[in-house]
Design an enzyme around this catalytic site. Structure first.
Site, short mmCIF file in Angstrom:
data_model
loop_
_atom_site.label_atom_id
_atom_site.label_comp_id
_atom_site.label_asym_id
_atom_site.label_seq_id
_atom_site.Cartn_x
_atom_site.Cartn_y
_atom_site.Cartn_z
N VAL B 148 0.82 -1.21 0.00
CA VAL B 148 0.00 0.00 0.00
C VAL B 148 0.86 1.27 0.00
CG1 VAL B 148 -0.18 0.14 2.52
CG2 VAL B 148 -2.05 1.00 1.12
N GLU B 149 2.18 1.09 0.10
CA GLU B 149 3.07 2.26 0.08
C GLU B 149 3.98 2.22 -1.15
OE1 GLU B 149 4.30 3.61 4.12
OE2 GLU B 149 3.25 1.83 4.85
N MET B 150 5.23 1.76 -1.01
CA MET B 150 6.13 1.78 -2.16
C MET B 150 6.06 0.49 -2.99
SD MET B 150 9.26 3.69 -0.20
CE MET B 150 10.17 4.57 -1.45
#
Lengths: 360, 360
Positions: B148-150
């Site tokens: 959900v981030e990088m």
């Protein structure tokens, strides 16, 4: 005999030496002449990047505008989501462009074209791949409002800026004679002023154009010669080694549709002229080595491959491996000195700052 | 009469003056005593931010590591998409956090919690809202891999770094005794070293703790007194005015579900202990005024409102409007001097650099 023969031998040696020196002098002089010719031809075709900030039409570049423009350039709250700034797609750390192939914008939408670099953009004849913005102040208004990019409105920008007193003070300093300086026009002018300082002087090629024959090595000179003789410089010339005029992509042979997608008709969408179909502004090649992938479609990740494609589809030339390498070596000499930028601390949002909006 | 009465009158005036001076002296002395008491109490409860970079466990902070870590912090090519860097969510221009409420990551997914600031994070007892990472080198590995981030992998990071010789050289300099220094561990250590320099000394409150009674104004002192007497400082104390221990959010009254979503159980997900449900690390309040919105859910955009919420749900205290303003004034005194960071020019990608991937 030895003694008798010695003198003539010595004389012979002297004579041979003299002839050799003369021959070498002729060769050197011929090489020097060729070198001078190359430099002179280059000087007629290209111009060095100045080391001073250029003047900008209708927008004097002041320190106050540049400082404000730098903040605006890095401020993601200009965008609807609050996370996309100018620097997201025109990343000053990666050649003034993003990872590519095309930019990711609001809602993770993919833009239709590769982000052009902001470095030296001030020298281009017009902005965007199709030149639809006459200058950087016009360009700056585009991505802010594009739904596929920052997805904001001029109203959002102005409300955001007016909500933070530090910004209001900076606009007053940057536009001191205006009663209400926080406007979308002045927002764009400030960004243009900042971008005007994003010039990259003192590349090896600039030093060469300034008269230092040793600024380029032998391979780079060979590449420069090829670049001019093959015809690359008929489009890629001037201060930005491109960016000065418009040409059809695929002048002699249509590139593959992955490189030239049929849906993107190029400049004809701007001029409404049929002959401008698939016409684009010649890419400015300053610092080109810093920012793969190449072309407006961003599908070519190797500079050498890009050189090969261009030779084929634009010039009907099949370059050898060595020739491609030589031209790439020359293109590497176009990498200049990038300005040092202190990352700005931005004004703090207030309770009247518009909330971020991630929806479409 | 006038003359006769003059002397006693003059004497009276002198007497009154003396009494007044004595009374004022007592008052001043009493005020001075109260001021001293406040400063002494503050000094027992809080510590100033040092002006030198703190030592980091198992990771000496060297110039080489800091320089490398800065590049890594700003490099979006660490992420799968090539557009998300550490600085995207921990934006050094906006208090070390993003626009909020929670972070936007790969594929425009919304993260579950507000991004914590990186400024002074080195002083926290552990990292993340739930303290699941013992230090910054452990923390740095999280967002890189979070889908959900990088949305990257250690392999992607290492392949990316190894593809650019400038990075390889920098790793060799930063970890000179290691044979193969380009590792995910050293990537994380370099970022930790950079984050260790992201400290913000010399806030008005630091100057006060260092002994300058005039560093805080009257309202800020009133706010500090309230902050300690109401009980805020029983959780928000130490060098970071928080960040040192874990407490239930809603100690005396459950906050609304918008502030405390029921799905996020807090630290119990880390410790697997039922009593840790809805327990979080006390937010570090250094520079808190720079980074609305507040709480792990990021739903409160006003610092004053956040103060009111905390008083009610943690301390069963109903603060007056003036008291809330006083505490906010004190919290504003926690804004320190942010370090100047030169925006890094990153190594240029090569043909072996992994291509960006925007898909999920």
């Amino acid at each position: 005999m030895i003694h008798i023969r010695k003198k003539p031998a010595v004389l012979e040696v002297h004579l041979v030496r003299k002839l050799c020196v003369a021959a070498i002098a002729i060769l050197v002089s011929s090489q020097a002449g060729a070198d001078d010719d190359l430099m002179n031809a280059a000087r007629r075709t290209f111009k060095p990047i100045p080391s001073v900030v250029p003047a900008v039409k209708d927008n004097p570049v002041t320190h106050e505008k540049v400082e404000l423009g730098k903040m605006l350039f890095f401020d993601p709250r200009i965008s609807a989501s609050g996370i996309i700034s100018c620097n997201t797609c025109h990343n000053l750390g990666t050649g003034g462009a993003d990872a590519g192939p095309t930019s990711i914008g609001h809602g993770w939408q993919l833009g239709p074209r590769r982000a052009p670099t902001v470095y030296n953009a001030v020298f281009n004849v017009a902005q965007f791949w199709d030149g639809r913005a006459p200058d950087l102040k016009a360009q700056a208004k585009g991505p802010v409002q594009a739904s596929v990019e920052m997805n904001a409105t001029p109203e959002h920008v102005i409300n955001t800026l007016n909500s933070m007193s530090d910004y209001v003070v900076m606009f007053k300093k940057a536009f001191p004679i205006e009663a209400s300086p926080v406007t979308f026009d002045n927002f764009a002018k400030s960004i243009e002023a900042f971008e005007a300082v994003l010039i990259t002087p003192a590349a090896p090629f600039d030093q060469y154009l300034e008269g230092d024959p040793n600024a380029l090595n032998v391979q780079q000179k060979a590449g420069l010669k090829l670049f001019m003789e093959t015809g690359c410089s008929s489009c890629h010339n001037g201060i930005n080694v491109g960016g000065q005029d418009y040409f059809p992509f695929g002048a002699v042979e249509r590139p593959s549709t992955s490189l030239l997608p049929t849906a993107d008709k190029g400049r004809s969408a701007v001029t409404k002229v049929a002959s401008d179909e698939y016409v684009f502004r010649a890419a400015p090649l300053r610092n080109v080595a810093l920012r793969p992938p190449y072309f407006h479609s961003g599908q070519v990740w190797s500079l050498k491959q890009a050189v090969g494609v261009m030779a084929e589809v634009q010039l009907d030339a099949k370059l050898s491996d060595k020739e491609q390498n030589d031209i790439v070596a020359f293109l590497n000499s176009l990498t200049g000195q990038l300005p040092k930028i202190e990352y700005p601390i931005l004004p703090t949002r207030t309770e009247t700052t518009p909330l971020p909006s991630t929806g479409k």
